[in-house]
Motif scaffolding. Structure first.
Motif, PDB file in Angstrom:
ATOM      1  N   VAL A  78      12.416   7.912   2.069  1.00 29.14           N
ATOM      2  CA  VAL A  78      13.214   6.764   2.488  1.00 29.14           C
ATOM      3  C   VAL A  78      14.664   7.011   2.096  1.00 29.14           C
ATOM      4  O   VAL A  78      14.948   7.600   1.046  1.00 29.14           O
ATOM      5  N   ASN A  79      15.559   6.600   2.973  1.00 27.61           N
ATOM      6  CA  ASN A  79      16.985   6.818   2.761  1.00 27.61           C
ATOM      7  C   ASN A  79      17.723   5.491   2.716  1.00 27.61           C
ATOM      8  O   ASN A  79      17.276   4.497   3.281  1.00 27.61           O
ATOM      9  N   LEU A  80      18.871   5.517   2.061  1.00 26.01           N
ATOM     10  CA  LEU A  80      19.733   4.344   2.022  1.00 26.01           C
ATOM     11  C   LEU A  80      21.164   4.805   2.244  1.00 26.01           C
ATOM     12  O   LEU A  80      21.725   5.519   1.407  1.00 26.01           O
ATOM     13  N   GLN A  81      21.729   4.408   3.367  1.00 21.27           N
ATOM     14  CA  GLN A  81      23.124   4.704   3.659  1.00 21.27           C
ATOM     15  C   GLN A  81      23.950   3.508   3.220  1.00 21.27           C
ATOM     16  O   GLN A  81      23.688   2.385   3.648  1.00 21.27           O
ATOM     17  N   MET A  82      24.946   3.775   2.399  1.00 22.22           N
ATOM     18  CA  MET A  82      25.769   2.706   1.838  1.00 22.22           C
ATOM     19  C   MET A  82      27.222   2.938   2.244  1.00 22.22           C
ATOM     20  O   MET A  82      27.801   3.980   1.915  1.00 22.22           O
ATOM     21  N   SER A  83      27.771   1.983   2.952  1.00 25.83           N
ATOM     22  CA  SER A  83      29.153   2.058   3.426  1.00 25.83           C
ATOM     23  C   SER A  83      29.992   0.976   2.783  1.00 25.83           C
ATOM     24  O   SER A  83      29.464  -0.016   2.273  1.00 25.83           O
ATOM     25  N   ASN A  84      31.312   1.171   2.865  1.00 22.47           N
ATOM     26  CA  ASN A  84      32.240   0.182   2.325  1.00 22.47           C
ATOM     27  C   ASN A  84      31.825  -0.239   0.915  1.00 22.47           C
ATOM     28  O   ASN A  84      31.717  -1.440   0.613  1.00 22.47           O
ATOM     29  N   LEU A  85      31.605   0.731   0.086  1.00 21.15           N
ATOM     30  CA  LEU A  85      31.120   0.440  -1.264  1.00 21.15           C
ATOM     31  C   LEU A  85      32.177  -0.287  -2.081  1.00 21.15           C
ATOM     32  O   LEU A  85      33.389  -0.064  -1.917  1.00 21.15           O
ATOM     33  N   LYS A  86      31.693  -1.149  -2.961  1.00 17.93           N
ATOM     34  CA  LYS A  86      32.555  -1.968  -3.801  1.00 17.93           C
ATOM     35  C   LYS A  86      32.247  -1.692  -5.264  1.00 17.93           C
ATOM     36  O   LYS A  86      31.119  -1.271  -5.584  1.00 17.93           O
ATOM     37  N   PRO A  87      33.193  -1.924  -6.151  1.00 16.35           N
ATOM     38  CA  PRO A  87      32.916  -1.705  -7.579  1.00 16.35           C
ATOM     39  C   PRO A  87      31.680  -2.458  -8.066  1.00 16.35           C
ATOM     40  O   PRO A  87      30.955  -1.950  -8.933  1.00 16.35           O
ATOM     41  N   GLU A  88      31.407  -3.618  -7.495  1.00 13.75           N
ATOM     42  CA  GLU A  88      30.231  -4.381  -7.921  1.00 13.75           C
ATOM     43  C   GLU A  88      28.917  -3.765  -7.449  1.00 13.75           C
ATOM     44  O   GLU A  88      27.844  -4.233  -7.825  1.00 13.75           O
ATOM     45  N   ASP A  89      28.990  -2.719  -6.636  1.00 11.57           N
ATOM     46  CA  ASP A  89      27.785  -1.987  -6.258  1.00 11.57           C
ATOM     47  C   ASP A  89      27.387  -0.964  -7.323  1.00 11.57           C
ATOM     48  O   ASP A  89      26.331  -0.330  -7.208  1.00 11.57           O
ATOM     49  N   THR A  90      28.216  -0.804  -8.319  1.00 17.02           N
ATOM     50  CA  THR A  90      27.912   0.129  -9.398  1.00 17.02           C
ATOM     51  C   THR A  90      26.628  -0.274 -10.097  1.00 17.02           C
ATOM     52  O   THR A  90      26.499  -1.411 -10.567  1.00 17.02           O
ATOM     53  N   ALA A  91      25.672   0.645 -10.154  1.00 18.82           N
ATOM     54  CA  ALA A  91      24.363   0.362 -10.724  1.00 18.82           C
ATOM     55  C   ALA A  91      23.525   1.630 -10.689  1.00 18.82           C
ATOM     56  O   ALA A  91      23.901   2.621 -10.068  1.00 18.82           O
ATOM     57  N   VAL A  92      22.379   1.557 -11.357  1.00 24.33           N
ATOM     58  CA  VAL A  92      21.353   2.580 -11.175  1.00 24.33           C
ATOM     59  C   VAL A  92      20.467   2.117 -10.023  1.00 24.33           C
ATOM     60  O   VAL A  92      19.981   0.974 -10.037  1.00 24.33           O
ATOM     61  N   TYR A  93      20.291   2.975  -9.055  1.00 19.75           N
ATOM     62  CA  TYR A  93      19.499   2.650  -7.865  1.00 19.75           C
ATOM     63  C   TYR A  93      18.130   3.320  -7.987  1.00 19.75           C
ATOM     64  O   TYR A  93      18.031   4.535  -8.221  1.00 19.75           O
ATOM     65  N   TYR A  94      17.093   2.502  -7.817  1.00 19.40           N
ATOM     66  CA  TYR A  94      15.720   2.956  -7.986  1.00 19.40           C
ATOM     67  C   TYR A  94      14.980   2.948  -6.658  1.00 19.40           C
ATOM     68  O   TYR A  94      15.030   1.964  -5.905  1.00 19.40           O
ATOM     69  N   CYS A  95      14.267   4.029  -6.420  1.00 19.49           N
ATOM     70  CA  CYS A  95      13.361   4.079  -5.282  1.00 19.49           C
ATOM     71  C   CYS A  95      12.086   3.332  -5.648  1.00 19.49           C
ATOM     72  O   CYS A  95      11.594   3.419  -6.799  1.00 19.49           O
ATOM     73  N   TYR A  96      11.543   2.614  -4.696  1.00 18.79           N
ATOM     74  CA  TYR A  96      10.361   1.779  -4.914  1.00 18.79           C
ATOM     75  C   TYR A  96       9.335   2.051  -3.816  1.00 18.79           C
ATOM     76  O   TYR A  96       9.693   2.267  -2.657  1.00 18.79           O
ATOM     77  N   ALA A  97       8.079   2.049  -4.210  1.00 18.52           N
ATOM     78  CA  ALA A  97       7.007   2.184  -3.227  1.00 18.52           C
ATOM     79  C   ALA A  97       5.841   1.292  -3.619  1.00 18.52           C
ATOM     80  O   ALA A  97       5.431   1.260  -4.790  1.00 18.52           O
ATOM     81  N   GLU A  98       5.350   0.574  -2.635  1.00 21.41           N
ATOM     82  CA  GLU A  98       4.107  -0.190  -2.793  1.00 21.41           C
ATOM     83  C   GLU A  98       3.031   0.579  -2.046  1.00 21.41           C
ATOM     84  O   GLU A  98       3.143   0.773  -0.827  1.00 21.41           O
ATOM     85  N   LEU A  99       2.032   1.042  -2.780  1.00 24.04           N
ATOM     86  CA  LEU A  99       1.048   1.948  -2.208  1.00 24.04           C
ATOM     87  C   LEU A  99      -0.358   1.407  -2.380  1.00 24.04           C
ATOM     88  O   LEU A  99      -0.636   0.639  -3.306  1.00 24.04           O
ATOM     89  N   ARG A 100      -1.223   1.854  -1.476  1.00 28.01           N
ATOM     90  CA  ARG A 100      -2.641   1.503  -1.553  1.00 28.01           C
ATOM     91  C   ARG A 100      -3.434   2.798  -1.434  1.00 28.01           C
ATOM     92  O   ARG A 100      -3.252   3.551  -0.466  1.00 28.01           O
ATOM     93  N   ARG A 101      -4.300   3.043  -2.389  1.00 26.50           N
ATOM     94  CA  ARG A 101      -5.112   4.255  -2.351  1.00 26.50           C
ATOM     95  C   ARG A 101      -6.057   4.169  -1.166  1.00 26.50           C
ATOM     96  O   ARG A 101      -6.582   3.095  -0.836  1.00 26.50           O
ATOM     97  N   TYR A 102      -6.297   5.296  -0.517  1.00 27.25           N
ATOM     98  CA  TYR A 102      -7.193   5.328   0.637  1.00 27.25           C
ATOM     99  C   TYR A 102      -8.530   4.667   0.303  1.00 27.25           C
ATOM    100  O   TYR A 102      -9.151   4.964  -0.718  1.00 27.25           O
ATOM    101  N   GLY A 103      -8.979   3.782   1.182  1.00 25.31           N
ATOM    102  CA  GLY A 103     -10.267   3.143   1.006  1.00 25.31           C
ATOM    103  C   GLY A 103     -10.259   1.973   0.043  1.00 25.31           C
ATOM    104  O   GLY A 103     -11.306   1.337  -0.165  1.00 25.31           O
ATOM    105  N   ARG A 104      -9.126   1.672  -0.549  1.00 18.42           N
ATOM    106  CA  ARG A 104      -9.030   0.550  -1.478  1.00 18.42           C
ATOM    107  C   ARG A 104      -8.169  -0.556  -0.869  1.00 18.42           C
ATOM    108  O   ARG A 104      -7.391  -0.318   0.051  1.00 18.42           O
ATOM    109  N   THR A 105      -8.284  -1.745  -1.429  1.00 21.33           N
ATOM    110  CA  THR A 105      -7.443  -2.857  -0.971  1.00 21.33           C
ATOM    111  C   THR A 105      -6.325  -3.179  -1.956  1.00 21.33           C
ATOM    112  O   THR A 105      -5.333  -3.791  -1.607  1.00 21.33           O
TER     113      THR A 105
END
Length: 121
Positions: A78-105
């Motif tokens: 997954v990608n994130l394109q960030m334009s017109n960045l502002k000083p308040e965008d300063t942060a640690v950016y974390y990748c997130y995934a919600e996953l389901r194991r095959y055959g499980r709910t």
């Protein structure tokens, strides 16, 4: 074992552009949602943008019109394109995934280690 690895962070001037990428090792899982969160010093982690398996996009208000989330060509990217960045965008950016194991709910949340984005004024 699930791994999410971010790249693309760095230092940029206000008004600049950055592209973050996340590559996930997610063999054996179905992706429900992937996306990005961020956390600035002293603040709680907050949603930036997510993309669901059906293509539904969800953006934080501050990201609308400036950030674009997209899936990569390979599964688990997954990608994130960030334009017109502002000083308040300063942060640690974390990748997130919600996953389901095959055959499980049951779904689980997974996080990358984070990548620093610093926007100078």
């Amino acid at each position: 074992q699930v791994q999410l690895v971010e790249s693309g962070g760095g230092l940029v001037q206000a008004g600049g552009f950055l592209k973050l990428s996340c590559v996930g090792s997610i063999s054996g899982f179905t992706i429900e949602t992937m996306g990005w969160y961020r956390q600035a010093p002293g603040n709680q982690r907050e949603l930036v943008a997510t993309i669901s398996s059906d293509g539904t996009l969800n953006y934080a208000d501050f990201a609308v019109g400036r950030f674009i989330i997209s899936r990569g060509n390979a599964k688990g990217t997954v990608n994130l394109q960030m334009s017109n960045l502002k000083p308040e965008d300063t942060a640690v950016y974390y990748c997130y995934a919600e996953l389901r194991r095959y055959g499980r709910t049951h779904r689980n949340d997974y996080w990358g280690q984070g990548t620093q984005v610093t926007v100078s004024s």
